[in-house]
Write an enzyme that holds these catalytic residues in place. Sequence first.
Site, PDB file in Angstrom:
ATOM      1  N   GLU A 310       0.667  -0.951  -0.149  1.00  0.00           N
ATOM      2  CA  GLU A 310      -0.020   0.256  -0.167  1.00  0.00           C
ATOM      3  C   GLU A 310       0.713   1.472  -0.206  1.00  0.00           C
ATOM      4  O   GLU A 310       0.847   2.406   0.848  1.00  0.00           O
ATOM      5  CB  GLU A 310      -0.494   0.314   1.177  1.00  0.00           C
ATOM      6  CG  GLU A 310      -1.841  -1.520   1.143  1.00  0.00           C
ATOM      7  CD  GLU A 310      -3.016  -1.056   2.514  1.00  0.00           C
ATOM      8  OE1 GLU A 310      -3.981  -1.622   2.703  1.00  0.00           O
ATOM      9  OE2 GLU A 310      -2.220  -1.456   4.050  1.00  0.00           O
TER      10      GLU A 310
HETATM   11  C1  NGO Z   1      -3.817  -4.268   4.732  1.00  0.00           C
HETATM   12  C2  NGO Z   1      -3.169  -3.368   5.225  1.00  0.00           C
HETATM   13  C3  NGO Z   1      -2.273  -4.100   6.658  1.00  0.00           C
HETATM   14  C4  NGO Z   1      -4.030  -3.049   7.435  1.00  0.00           C
HETATM   15  C5  NGO Z   1      -4.583  -4.692   7.594  1.00  0.00           C
HETATM   16  C6  NGO Z   1      -5.966  -4.739   7.923  1.00  0.00           C
HETATM   17  C7  NGO Z   1      -1.907  -5.370   4.467  1.00  0.00           C
HETATM   18  C8  NGO Z   1      -0.584  -6.412   4.088  1.00  0.00           C
HETATM   19  N1  NGO Z   1      -2.089  -4.030   4.851  1.00  0.00           N
HETATM   20  O1  NGO Z   1      -2.995  -5.293   4.653  1.00  0.00           O
HETATM   21  O2  NGO Z   1      -1.328  -2.369   7.058  1.00  0.00           O
HETATM   22  O3  NGO Z   1      -3.569  -3.319   8.800  1.00  0.00           O
HETATM   23  O4  NGO Z   1      -4.644  -4.704   5.975  1.00  0.00           O
HETATM   24  O5  NGO Z   1      -6.069  -5.770   7.517  1.00  0.00           O
END
Ligand code: NGO
Length: 493
Positions: A310
């Site tokens: 992300e």
């Molecule tokens: C995503 C995000 C995290 C969040 C999570 C919550 C990934 C790999 N990046 O997973 O920052 O905490 O969801 O479910």
Amino acid sequence: MRHILLLCLTVLLFACGNDTPPPPAMPPLSDLPLVPLPVEMSNTEGYLHLDHEKEYDHSGADAGAVDYLKSKGIMSLPLATAVEESLTLPEGAYLLEITPEGITISARDAAGIFNGTTTLEQVLAFSPNTERGRFLPAGTITDMPRFAYRGYMLDVARTFFGVDTVKAVIDRIAPYKINHLHLHLSDDQGWRIEIKSWPNLATIGGQFEVDGTPGGYFTQEQYKEIVAYAASRGMTVVPEIDMPGHTNAALSAYAELNLDGQARDPYTGTEVGFSTLDANKEVTYQFVDDVIRELAAITPGPYIHLGGDESAVTPHDDYVKFVREVQQIIINHGKLAMGWDEVAIAGLAEGTVAQLWNHTEYALMAQKLGNKVLISPATRTYLDMQYDSLSRIGLHWAAYIEVDSAYLWDPVKLVDGITNEDILGIEAPLWGETIRSIEDIDYLTFPRLLALAEVGWTQQNKRNYSDFLRRLKAQQVWLKEQGIGTYDTRVLK
Ligand code: NGO
């Protein structure tokens, strides 16, 4: 004379009879509710009687196995273990034999001995324990893992948990043959590991957690203590420094890491995707190199996780450049890189593992590059997902995950083209946005983790959902007896 002899015989028989009253009713070994289910269990005549009062000889047993069992209150057993490299068993496999005389565990490696020890722990827990002692049904278990890597991730960045809580978590998950503990050590909300060459990361970046409550961090000594404790429970620690996004805590600690040279304010919300390191500054790579160098020096396991998820505000070319450089830095420090599935976009170094969480196309990209994939689909394995809409904590952006949904899937069926050989293993991440305590950790972890542990360990053709539920019911009771608060799942009602 004949009469005296007969009398003696009668007295003797009577005495013997009195000494060995019949054993309590006992299920055969193959019916014990073991999780994950072993590959093969066969029953033999008889049983092993363990007298509470007796001291048994375990001088032929691995000291680690004995210590582990002692930590679970099992002080004395007629146990012997043997590592035989010539055994034709795969890595982590073991043979557990229970006879009326004693118990033996044999394996090709130390991991196998530990896996056999956790099976023995469960055999003891589910066999009759009476005033006259414990009674174990005789038989043999031959067992081996489906996947080499069976992981659990704890997010200590969103909410910080200290050494004692992490150790308690390790104790809870070890019986289920989880052999990797992934620690998510940094994120926007907190930096949780002391880095001696960049001290503000921990002291400033570690001050808070989600909601603005006080945070904390592990000193390197504490981290080493966790690593050693995990090792004594068969677990390798995989540390993660999430980069180039998810870096607000680092950006609040050092102004020079920011694109505009201005330190950020601490962040205590739960949004994602707004922060980034500057991929075009030399200081960024100096920072990464120092962090990885210090972390590699206190991490005996082979992997360092670089995050990579992300990074919404990192320009594409910068992302590619950064992720490539960081993989090389990790390799330079003698480790292999792991990253969330997006890292495949950057191209992967030999040995880098892509952790599939949300983008099957990136996992496939990694596979095409010849890299292994770690299977953690948010829709099946994310322990921070609510069980259903009534769950008291948890998120639901990916799915609601009840025990059936955690159990009824096969990692090789997830992505067309990703086969057994491409899969390193599976991991269940517990993200920390909504958890504040060990009770919260327990609630989201148990009993779902047992389903995922079986997905990772037991061959697909041996798995059977209704048999799993039979065993889960007994496991749920055992968890409660140990004071582990489990979610009262609807699948057992
Ligand atoms: C995503 C995000 C995290 C969040 C999570 C919550 C990934 C790999 N990046 O997973 O920052 O905490 O969801 O479910």
